[in-house]
Design an enzyme around this catalytic site. Structure first.
Site, short mmCIF file in Angstrom:
data_model
loop_
_atom_site.label_atom_id
_atom_site.label_comp_id
_atom_site.label_asym_id
_atom_site.label_seq_id
_atom_site.Cartn_x
_atom_site.Cartn_y
_atom_site.Cartn_z
N LYS A 18 46.36 52.07 43.29
CA LYS A 18 46.70 51.91 41.68
C LYS A 18 47.74 50.72 41.63
O LYS A 18 47.21 49.65 40.91
CB LYS A 18 47.15 53.14 41.28
CG LYS A 18 47.93 53.05 39.82
CD LYS A 18 46.71 53.07 38.55
CE LYS A 18 47.56 53.16 37.36
NZ LYS A 18 46.49 52.67 36.15
N ARG A 61 57.67 67.61 25.61
CA ARG A 61 58.02 66.72 26.65
C ARG A 61 59.04 67.82 27.40
O ARG A 61 59.28 67.32 28.69
CB ARG A 61 59.21 65.56 25.70
CG ARG A 61 58.50 64.91 24.96
CD ARG A 61 59.41 63.66 24.28
NE ARG A 61 58.45 62.88 23.51
CZ ARG A 61 58.27 62.87 22.30
NH1 ARG A 61 59.03 63.63 21.68
NH2 ARG A 61 57.90 61.95 21.68
N PRO A 91 61.42 64.08 29.70
CA PRO A 91 62.10 63.98 28.48
C PRO A 91 63.32 63.07 28.68
O PRO A 91 64.02 63.58 29.66
CB PRO A 91 62.68 65.54 28.10
CG PRO A 91 62.58 66.08 29.59
CD PRO A 91 61.43 65.37 30.31
N ASP A 150 60.88 55.73 18.41
CA ASP A 150 60.87 56.65 17.17
C ASP A 150 61.26 56.10 15.92
O ASP A 150 60.77 56.17 15.00
CB ASP A 150 61.52 57.97 17.46
CG ASP A 150 61.87 58.55 18.72
OD1 ASP A 150 61.21 59.76 18.95
OD2 ASP A 150 61.94 57.76 19.80
N ARG A 175 58.51 53.77 14.74
CA ARG A 175 57.58 54.83 14.20
C ARG A 175 58.13 55.04 12.58
O ARG A 175 57.49 54.82 11.65
CB ARG A 175 57.37 55.78 14.72
CG ARG A 175 56.63 55.57 16.18
CD ARG A 175 56.61 56.96 16.91
NE ARG A 175 55.44 56.75 18.18
CZ ARG A 175 55.93 57.56 19.34
NH1 ARG A 175 56.64 58.33 19.36
NH2 ARG A 175 54.77 57.22 20.16
N HIS A 183 65.19 62.28 21.57
CA HIS A 183 63.82 61.70 21.59
C HIS A 183 62.83 62.73 21.75
O HIS A 183 62.17 63.13 22.78
CB HIS A 183 63.58 60.63 22.71
CG HIS A 183 62.08 60.18 22.84
ND1 HIS A 183 61.51 59.35 21.77
CD2 HIS A 183 61.27 59.89 24.05
CE1 HIS A 183 60.11 59.14 22.22
NE2 HIS A 183 60.16 59.47 23.56
N THR A 189 50.72 57.79 25.53
CA THR A 189 50.95 56.44 24.42
C THR A 189 51.22 55.61 25.40
O THR A 189 51.86 55.77 26.49
CB THR A 189 52.20 56.93 23.42
OG1 THR A 189 53.24 57.16 24.49
CG2 THR A 189 51.84 58.21 22.72
#
Ligand SMILES: O=P(O)(O)OC[C@H]1O[C@](O)(COP(=O)(O)O)[C@@H](O)[C@@H]1O
Length: 336
Positions: free
Chosen positions: A61, A110, A143, A170, A173, A197, A253
């Site tokens: 990967k 999370r 988290p 956040d 957003r 978060h 995300t």
């Protein structure tokens, strides 16, 4: 195995070849998954560092991601990309960003991810610190507040040198949704999300401004209404829900978190003294200590250098305290 570009490069963050020899910046990214590789792409596109090194346990990967990025270098600011399953690839990094961890599945919070990820931090941090002792460490893995707290313990690094990406994402957003509601550019919305978060995060409405106008007094513009309590509550809820919605739709995300991470890296590498809501170990701010959570913080070449004491409304302070309590309880649950 180390895959790299330019045979003139020395691999230690110094540029080789004609006129080479000067010290250049090196960014190491731990984890070549959706977040790590998108962060590498964003950092390269913005010319954030001259060398970007990817580390992942999955050799195939990491090799594939490195090759794909290398093939795009012609179209980016000059850079070198390398990758390996050996921690040595991170040697001499100026910034180490940790994105590795268990993958979040639909419906999982999370905090569900915490246990395996904490074990992973215990394993990887000492080796990273050995090869990159002077780097600023930015934890992105969720988290993130718990991971940051754990990583501080496992690394032995001072809290200014290791912090979490926290609520930078956040906050962006939140700004996006406020900007949409008000019909203004997102860059003109100045507002922070503080605390965890995650589910207990708090929007700091009382200190938010738009174009110099306190957000709570925003009159509305172009036929769009003000930010009433109802509108603010809806926006705050949507900020918390948005990660879940994205994960439901596409499994992870990656774009916005990659850009938010890059913003933090630039603040460090360019010594910007930029105020960002990163997750740091609290030591008495607002009467809170022994917990990592996000508050507006000055970020520069030293790392998370100093916290800004933003005036908080009573409800915001109460929210911050309960966010701290829930994070502390989780940390204790995992024996931290
Ligand atoms: O609204 P203004 O005063 O024009 O400021 C815009 C600037 O503020 C920023 O949005 C940063 O805002 P913050 O300091 O609130 O994070 C920049 O991206 C932008 O260039």
């Amino acid at each position: 195995m180390t895959t790299s570009t330019s045979p003139q490069s020395t691999g230690d963050g110094t540029a080789g070849g004609p006129g080479g020899g000067a010290r250049t910046t090196k960014l190491a990214i731990v984890g070549a998954g959706a977040v790590g590789s998108t962060l590498a792409y964003a950092a390269l596109m913005r010319g954030a560092a001259r060398t970007v090194a990817l580390l992942d346990v999955n050799r195939a990967k990491v090799e594939a991601e490195v090759l794909d990025l290398q093939h795009g270098i012609q179209f980016m600011p000059m850079a070198r990309v390398e990758g390996s399953d050996d921690v040595a690839v991170c040697a001499g990094a100026d910034v180490v960003v940790v994105t590795a961890g268990a993958k979040q599945k639909p419906g999982q919070t999370r905090l569900d991810l915490a246990e395996g990820t904490i074990g992973l931090m215990r394993t990887i941090l000492p080796g990273l610190v050995e090869v990159a002792p002077d780097a600023v460490y930015v934890m992105v893995t969720n988290p993130v507040d718990i991971v940051t707290y754990a990583a501080l313990k496992f690394s032995g690094l001072p809290p200014s040198q290791l912090f979490g990406s926290g609520t930078v994402l956040d906050s962006s957003r939140l700004r996006f949704l406020v900007a949409q509601h008000c019909g203004v550019a997102v860059q003109n919305v100045h507002a922070y999300i503080a605390g965890e978060h995650g589910d207990s995060e708090i929007p700091l409405w009382s200190s938010a401004t738009i174009g110099g106008v306190p957000l709570l007094e925003w009159p509305g513009l172009g036929g769009r209404g003000p930010l009433t309590e109802q509108v603010r509550d809806d926006i705050a809820r949507e900020v918390v829900q948005s990660a879940y919605r994205i994960i439901e739709g596409k499994g992870a995300t990656n774009y916005a978190v990659g850009l938010a991470g890059t913003r933090i890296i630039e603040a460090v590498l360019d010594d910007e003294h930029r105020i960002l809501p990163v997750s740091t170990l609290l030591d008495g701010a607002y009467g809170l200590d022994d917990v990592c959570l996000s508050l507006p913080t000055l970020v520069d070449r030293r790392g998370a250098a100093e916290r800004v004491e933003v005036p908080l409304a009573e409800a915001e302070l109460a929210g911050l305290r309960s966010s701290a309590e829930s994070l502390r309880a989780v940390a204790r649950r995992f024996g931290l």
